[in-house]
Structures are given as structure tokens and as C-alpha cells.
Design a protein around this motif. Structure first.
Motif, PDB file in Angstrom:
ATOM      1  N   ARG A   1       0.379   3.833 -13.332  1.00 38.51           N
ATOM      2  CA  ARG A   1       1.487   2.883 -13.511  1.00 38.51           C
ATOM      3  C   ARG A   1       1.651   2.002 -12.290  1.00 38.51           C
ATOM      4  NH1 ARG A   1       7.164   2.941 -12.203  1.00 38.51           N
ATOM      5  NH2 ARG A   1       8.189   1.275 -13.373  1.00 38.51           N
ATOM      6  N   PHE A   2       1.593   2.602 -11.114  1.00 36.18           N
ATOM      7  CA  PHE A   2       1.823   1.813  -9.896  1.00 36.18           C
ATOM      8  C   PHE A   2       0.660   0.876  -9.601  1.00 36.18           C
ATOM      9  CE2 PHE A   2       5.452   4.386  -9.564  1.00 36.18           C
ATOM     10  CZ  PHE A   2       6.340   3.690  -8.753  1.00 36.18           C
ATOM     11  N   GLU A   3      -0.534   1.282  -9.920  1.00 38.16           N
ATOM     12  CA  GLU A   3      -1.651   0.347  -9.777  1.00 38.16           C
ATOM     13  C   GLU A   3      -1.498  -0.794 -10.766  1.00 38.16           C
ATOM     14  OE1 GLU A   3      -5.212   3.195  -8.003  1.00 38.16           O
ATOM     15  OE2 GLU A   3      -5.074   2.861 -10.178  1.00 38.16           O
ATOM     16  N   GLY A   4      -0.939  -0.492 -11.935  1.00 40.31           N
ATOM     17  CA  GLY A   4      -0.664  -1.531 -12.913  1.00 40.31           C
ATOM     18  C   GLY A   4       0.383  -2.521 -12.440  1.00 40.31           C
TER      19      GLY A   4
ATOM     20  N   HIS B   1       7.921  22.522 -17.774  1.00 41.87           N
ATOM     21  CA  HIS B   1       6.721  21.742 -17.477  1.00 41.87           C
ATOM     22  C   HIS B   1       6.496  20.611 -18.475  1.00 41.87           C
ATOM     23  CE1 HIS B   1       5.312  24.030 -14.029  1.00 41.87           C
ATOM     24  NE2 HIS B   1       5.810  25.093 -14.649  1.00 41.87           N
ATOM     25  N   SER B   2       7.043  20.747 -19.688  1.00 44.41           N
ATOM     26  CA  SER B   2       6.947  19.646 -20.644  1.00 44.41           C
ATOM     27  C   SER B   2       7.827  18.473 -20.214  1.00 44.41           C
ATOM     28  CB  SER B   2       7.352  20.117 -22.047  1.00 44.41           C
ATOM     29  OG  SER B   2       8.748  20.362 -22.139  1.00 44.41           O
ATOM     30  N   VAL B   3       8.948  18.787 -19.587  1.00 41.98           N
ATOM     31  CA  VAL B   3       9.831  17.727 -19.084  1.00 41.98           C
ATOM     32  C   VAL B   3       9.156  16.988 -17.922  1.00 41.98           C
ATOM     33  CG1 VAL B   3      12.044  17.229 -17.974  1.00 41.98           C
ATOM     34  CG2 VAL B   3      11.932  18.893 -19.845  1.00 41.98           C
TER      35      VAL B   3
ATOM     36  N   VAL C   1       0.870  -1.176   0.000  1.00 42.64           N
ATOM     37  CA  VAL C   1       0.000   0.000   0.000  1.00 42.64           C
ATOM     38  C   VAL C   1       0.908   1.227   0.000  1.00 42.64           C
ATOM     39  CG1 VAL C   1      -1.582   1.400   1.384  1.00 42.64           C
ATOM     40  CG2 VAL C   1      -1.987  -1.051   1.130  1.00 42.64           C
ATOM     41  N   LEU C   2       0.643   2.158  -0.928  1.00 47.97           N
ATOM     42  CA  LEU C   2       1.421   3.382  -1.052  1.00 47.97           C
ATOM     43  C   LEU C   2       0.502   4.571  -0.807  1.00 47.97           C
ATOM     44  CD1 LEU C   2       4.001   4.946  -1.938  1.00 47.97           C
ATOM     45  CD2 LEU C   2       3.182   4.710  -4.302  1.00 47.97           C
ATOM     46  N   ILE C   3       0.860   5.415   0.169  1.00 48.83           N
ATOM     47  CA  ILE C   3       0.041   6.563   0.545  1.00 48.83           C
ATOM     48  C   ILE C   3       0.743   7.858   0.146  1.00 48.83           C
ATOM     49  CG2 ILE C   3      -1.088   7.768   2.459  1.00 48.83           C
ATOM     50  CD1 ILE C   3      -0.972   5.124   4.019  1.00 48.83           C
ATOM     51  N   GLU C   4       0.038   8.731  -0.555  1.00 50.04           N
ATOM     52  CA  GLU C   4       0.598  10.022  -0.945  1.00 50.04           C
ATOM     53  C   GLU C   4      -0.494  11.084  -0.927  1.00 50.04           C
ATOM     54  OE1 GLU C   4       2.357  13.146  -1.556  1.00 50.04           O
ATOM     55  OE2 GLU C   4       3.745  11.444  -1.680  1.00 50.04           O
ATOM     56  N   LYS C   5      -0.272  12.150  -0.161  1.00 46.59           N
ATOM     57  CA  LYS C   5      -1.276  13.215  -0.057  1.00 46.59           C
ATOM     58  C   LYS C   5      -1.124  14.279  -1.138  1.00 46.59           C
ATOM     59  CE  LYS C   5       1.361  16.094   3.186  1.00 46.59           C
ATOM     60  NZ  LYS C   5       1.368  16.764   4.500  1.00 46.59           N
ATOM     61  N   GLY C   6       0.083  14.367  -1.718  1.00 45.56           N
ATOM     62  CA  GLY C   6       0.331  15.378  -2.737  1.00 45.56           C
ATOM     63  C   GLY C   6       0.502  14.764  -4.108  1.00 45.56           C
ATOM     64  N   LYS C   7       1.441  15.310  -4.880  1.00 47.98           N
ATOM     65  CA  LYS C   7       1.676  14.837  -6.240  1.00 47.98           C
ATOM     66  C   LYS C   7       2.588  13.613  -6.239  1.00 47.98           C
ATOM     67  CE  LYS C   7       1.138  19.306  -8.575  1.00 47.98           C
ATOM     68  NZ  LYS C   7       1.798  20.300  -9.457  1.00 47.98           N
ATOM     69  N   MET C   8       2.278  12.663  -7.078  1.00 46.92           N
ATOM     70  CA  MET C   8       3.149  11.506  -7.265  1.00 46.92           C
ATOM     71  C   MET C   8       4.485  11.993  -7.830  1.00 46.92           C
ATOM     72  SD  MET C   8       1.435   8.714  -6.383  1.00 46.92           S
ATOM     73  CE  MET C   8       2.108   7.305  -7.280  1.00 46.92           C
TER      74      MET C   8
ATOM     75  N   GLU D   1       6.116  12.252 -15.783  1.00 46.09           N
ATOM     76  CA  GLU D   1       4.985  11.962 -14.898  1.00 46.09           C
ATOM     77  C   GLU D   1       4.390  10.564 -15.049  1.00 46.09           C
ATOM     78  OE1 GLU D   1       2.697  16.071 -13.557  1.00 46.09           O
ATOM     79  OE2 GLU D   1       2.330  15.236 -15.561  1.00 46.09           O
ATOM     80  N   PRO D   2       4.182  10.064 -16.264  1.00 48.98           N
ATOM     81  CA  PRO D   2       3.567   8.732 -16.386  1.00 48.98           C
ATOM     82  C   PRO D   2       4.347   7.634 -15.688  1.00 48.98           C
ATOM     83  CG  PRO D   2       3.470   9.884 -18.483  1.00 48.98           C
ATOM     84  CD  PRO D   2       4.337  10.719 -17.576  1.00 48.98           C
ATOM     85  N   HIS D   3       5.662   7.788 -15.621  1.00 52.29           N
ATOM     86  CA  HIS D   3       6.483   6.771 -14.956  1.00 52.29           C
ATOM     87  C   HIS D   3       6.220   6.721 -13.459  1.00 52.29           C
ATOM     88  CE1 HIS D   3      10.224   5.044 -13.220  1.00 52.29           C
ATOM     89  NE2 HIS D   3      10.178   4.277 -14.292  1.00 52.29           N
TER      90      HIS D   3
END
Length: 476
Positions: free
Chosen positions: A104-107, A90-92, A33-40, A97-99
Motif C-alpha cells: 500500500r505504501f509503495e502504491g 489474528h483474523s483481525v 523513504v520509510l525504514i522498518e526492520k520489523g513488521k509494518m 494488515e493491508p492498510h
């Protein structure tokens, strides 16, 4: 009513360390289980390493145009499109971000909970909708920018790494409090992108690095127009119309003030220990971070802590290193021990500044006069000459039997070259090992071999060796 979960591992924080633990454990089929309140992705992806290096790349491009004439290229810098440079930043982030994403992590099989999580007992973490009782917990909550108690600072709209990358217009005059790696990277980036920049540092800028090599970086920043005030303490900050006034006291200049349009606080980082329920979990901590042993376990044997929150070296690669040690311990029950002596670091200014292992001073405290310092200058490297990158130097700190104890380097691609030297320190290689490998020509990496070969520079003059050669010649 909260849903009860009983995973093998519960990770709090989806920054570099937490993501690495979760991904590795899930790869072995472990329930996580991974908990995160902000941005991944945490600070590194969203407000730290990634955006800062992207902005530095934009600034480097501007510098390349300005210096093109030295190579016979008649290029003209017609202006800086700062909003477009910000778009690049922001493009970088978006590309990476998808990684680090929830999808991804649920996958991967990880249960991701986007919520605030905190301990309510030594073996239980709760969120708004879940109660997690895991076999082991990993706290990876990272750190945030330290805001020093400067009079009046809370009355002005100051910047930190968390919001500076949201600026759509270049600051007319950016005042930076702090002359460490973050402060100086942002100073050079914004100066090259058109801002006037003043850096105010209470001690010596880049004080943790080799003084001789750090001076090369500081001289370059000054040459580019950065106003660097060392040994100057910030006394107060105030708003004056549309401008911000920073009052300071310098050991060299006495009292003074700098008037600018924006202020960036880059005075270090503080571990995120508040709101995690560490007291309820029986975990010892203080303002410097969670106290862990060399195995990264806390005072609660069911709980580990990794990355910035432990209060040690605060780098993304350290969090990743910690994650590997924790996986080794939790999954395989193998001994794991942190070794800070093998951790490298790099300041990504131009020129870059890198370090690994013991400094010359530290090495001499242990080994005395058995320590030798081998050096190679960029000016003696053919690739550096070809590319006009001759400003730089490599130092190898060598101990008994030629073992490489540490290294410092300033110059182009220092961050890449320090990789090989980090391997040398970690694997206890000797100068014989580094002198014996074949480096492709022409590369900056040849600096390592050149410095290593200098260890043997006095051999041709040794009388015993000359006599031995004379005897061998006598045999034809």
C-alpha cells in the motif's frame, strides 16, 4: 556499495506515527523513504491495541452468555474454545494488515526499506544497502515492554505483550506483574476466557485515573474472580517443576507467594532508543526517551521524533497527533506545538475508564474554589437501565465561566463518550455549549448533557430570578 537516496523526508519506524507521517507527506507529492526492520504497523497492529481489543471482544462475548439469564434468555456457556478466540485475534490483525502494508505504501509513492536503519552522522542514515541523506528525518521507533530487574525472572519463560497473543491454550493460572491498563485488560480478558488470574501491583492499580471511578473497575474485576494484590512488590520469581512461583511482599499481608502456570510482565514500556545511532546524530536522549521541544524537534534541528520514543504519553492516538504536527511543520513551515492537556486515554476493561484534560485535583491547584465537579450516574440514564449497564459515572471538571477543563468517565462505551468531551476540552467549550446540544434519546451520550445541565440546578431557587419572573408575569 550502498545506494544513495536523497528524499525530502526519511522516517525510521513504520508504526502508527511513522506510517501517518509517510502517508500524509506522500499524499502531497513529497519524496519519502520509510525504514522498518520489523513488521509494518508496529506494536499497535501486531502486539498491542489491535490484538488486545480483539481478545477483549472475545471475552466480552463469553461474559454476555453468562449474564444472558438476567434478560430472560436461557443461554448456556458450554465451554471456551480458546484457540478459536486466538484465531479471531489474528483474523483481525490480518484484516487490518493491508492498510499498513509495504504494497500500500509503495502504491502511495513511498520508498519502503525493510531493514534496520541508524544514523551515522547528523544528516545521514544507513541501512544494509542504502545511504539516506534527507532534508528532514523523523524518528518513530516506538517502545517495548519494560522488564523489571526481578530476581529469577530471566530464568522462567515469561510473557509480554509481544508474545502473549501467540498462546493457543488458555493459561490455567496467569500471574500478571503490573496493575495498569495493559495488565488489567489482559486480566479481565483471560479471566472471562476461563483462566485463573492474579494481578500483583506495587502501588495502587490504575493509579493515574480518578480514584473513585477507578475503584468501580477494580471492584468489577474482583467480582469476576481476579485476585488483585495492590501495594505488593515482587521480590523473586522461580521455576518449580511445571509451575512458576512469584514471591511478593505486601504492605497489608506481609510476605507471600503465588503459584501459577504463566507469568505476564505488564510493568510499563521503555522507548526504543538503542541501536538508532542517536549519539552519532547529535540527538539528546536518556532512558526515558528522546528529548524534544514542544514542536517535537530534537537537539538536531533536522530531526523530529514522534510517538512513544519521545517518552511522553504512550498511546497510538498520540503518535498520530504527533504526526500531524510534524507534517504541519516540515511541509508547510507552520508553527506546531504539542498540547498534552487535550490528550484523552481509555482503559478498555468492562466497564471502560476514560479521561481527558485536568483532574479535579489539578484544576483546583490552578483555579482554587472556582472549580466545580458535575456528575451524572449511569443509573439515572434510561439507555443504561434498558441494557443493564447501570454501573458507571461521568464527571465534568468545570472552571471559571463554566469552561470544561477535564472529564472522567467509567462505564459502558466510556471510550466513545470521551470523544465528545475531548472535543469540549480541546475547543475550550463551556457547560452552556454541552447543555445546549440535542442528544438523541435514548443514548448513553445523554449523560454529558445531564451532567452539564446540573450546573444550573440552583437557578430555580435564586431570589433575583424569581423576582424577575414575577415582573415578567405582571405583563400578562
Amino acid at each position: 556499495m550502498r545506494t544513495e537516496l536523497k528524499p525530502d523526508i526519511c522516517v525510521i519506524g513504520a508504526g502508527s506515527g511513522g506510517l501517518s507521517v509517510a502517508a500524509a507527506a506522500a499524499a502531497f507529492g513529497v519524496d519519502v523513504v520509510l525504514i522498518e526492520k520489523g513488521k509494518m504497523g508496529g506494536d499497535c497492529l501486531n502486539t498491542g491495541c489491535v490484538p488486545s481489543k480483539a481478545l477483549l471482544s472475545a471475552a466480552k462475548a463469553a461474559r454476555s452468555v453468562r449474564s444472558a439469564a438476567a434478560f430472560g434468555v436461557n443461554a448456556k456457556l458450554e465451554g471456551i474454545d480458546f484457540p478459536k478466540a486466538n484465531d479471531h485475534v489474528h483474523s483481525v490483525i490480518a484484516a487490518i494488515e493491508p492498510h499498513d502494508s509495504v504494497e500500500r505504501f509503495e502504491g502511495l509513492g513511498v520508498t519502503v526499506i525493510k531493514s534496520h536503519g541508524h544514523f551515522v552522522s547528523p544528516d545521514c542514515v544507513v541501512t544494509d544497502k542504502h545511504e539516506i541523506r534527507a532534508r528532514r528525518f523523523v524518528v518513530a521507533t516506538g517502545s517495548t515492554a519494560t522488564v523489571p530487574p526481578i530476581s529469577g525472572l530471566d530464568t522462567v519463560p515469561y510473557l509480554t505483550n509481544e508474545n502473549i497473543f501467540e498462546l493457543r491454550e488458555a493459561p490455567a493460572h496467569l500471574i500478571i506483574i503490573g496493575g495498569g491498563p495493559i495488565g488489567l485488560e489482559m486480566a479481565q480478558a483471560h479471566r472471562r476466557l476461563g483462566s485463573r488470574v492474579t494481578v500483583i501491583e506495587g502501588q495502587k492499580a490504575l493509579g493515574k485515573d480518578d480514584p473513585e471511578l477507578a475503584a468501580i473497575v477494580l471492584d468489577q474485576l474482583r467480582a469476576e474472580g481476579v485476585d488483585l494484590k495492590e501495594h505488593s512488590s515482587v521480590e523473586a520469581v522461580e521455576q518449580r517443576g511445571d509451575e512458576i512461583v512469584v514471591k511478593w511482599m505486601s504492605t497489608d499481608e506481609g510476605a507471600g507467594e503465588t503459584v501459577g502456570t504463566h507469568i505476564l510482565v505488564a510493568a510499563g514500556r521503555s522507548p526504543n532508543v538503542e541501536g538508532v545511532g542517536l549519539e552519532a546524530a547529535g540527538i539528546n536522549f536518556d532512558r526515558r526517551g528522546i528529548k524534544v521541544g514542544s514542536d517535537l524537534r530534537t537537539s538536531n534541528r533536522k530531526v523530529y521524533a514522534v510517538g512513544d520514543v519521545t517518552g511522553g504519553l504512550q498511546f497510538t492516538h498520540v503518535a498520530g497527533y504527533h504526526a500531524g504536527l510534524v507534517i504541519r511543520s516540515i511541509l508547510f513551515r507552520l508553527p506546531a506545538k504539542e498540547d498534552r492537556s487535550i490528550i484523552p486515554w481509555v482503559t478498555y476493561t468492562s466497564p471502560e475508564l476514560g479521561h481527558v484534560g485536568l483532574s479535579e485535583k489539578e484544576a483546583r491547584e490552578v483555579h482554587g474554589d472556582k472549580v466545580r465537579v458535575l456528575a451524572a450516574d449511569y443509573s439515572g440514564n434510561d439507555r443504561a437501565q434498558a441494557e443493564g449497564l447501570t454501573k458507571g459515572r461521568l464527571k465534568l471538571v468545570v472552571g471559571p465561566k463554566g469552561r470544561v477543563l477535564g472529564a472522567d468517565i467509567v462505564g459502558a462505551q466510556a471510550g466513545e463518550i470521551i470523544n465528545l468531551l475531548s472535543l469540549a476540552v480541546a475547543k475550550k467549550l463551556t457547560v452552556k455549549d454541552l447543555a445546549g446540544f440535542v442528544s438523541p434519546y435514548p443514548t448513553l451520550g445523554e449523560l454529558v448533557r445531564r451532567a452539564s445541565i446540573s450546573y444550573y440546578a440552583d437557578l430555580p431557587g435564586k431570589p433575583w430570578l424569581r423576582k424577575m419572573l414575577a415582573v415578567l408575569r405582571a405583563f400578562g
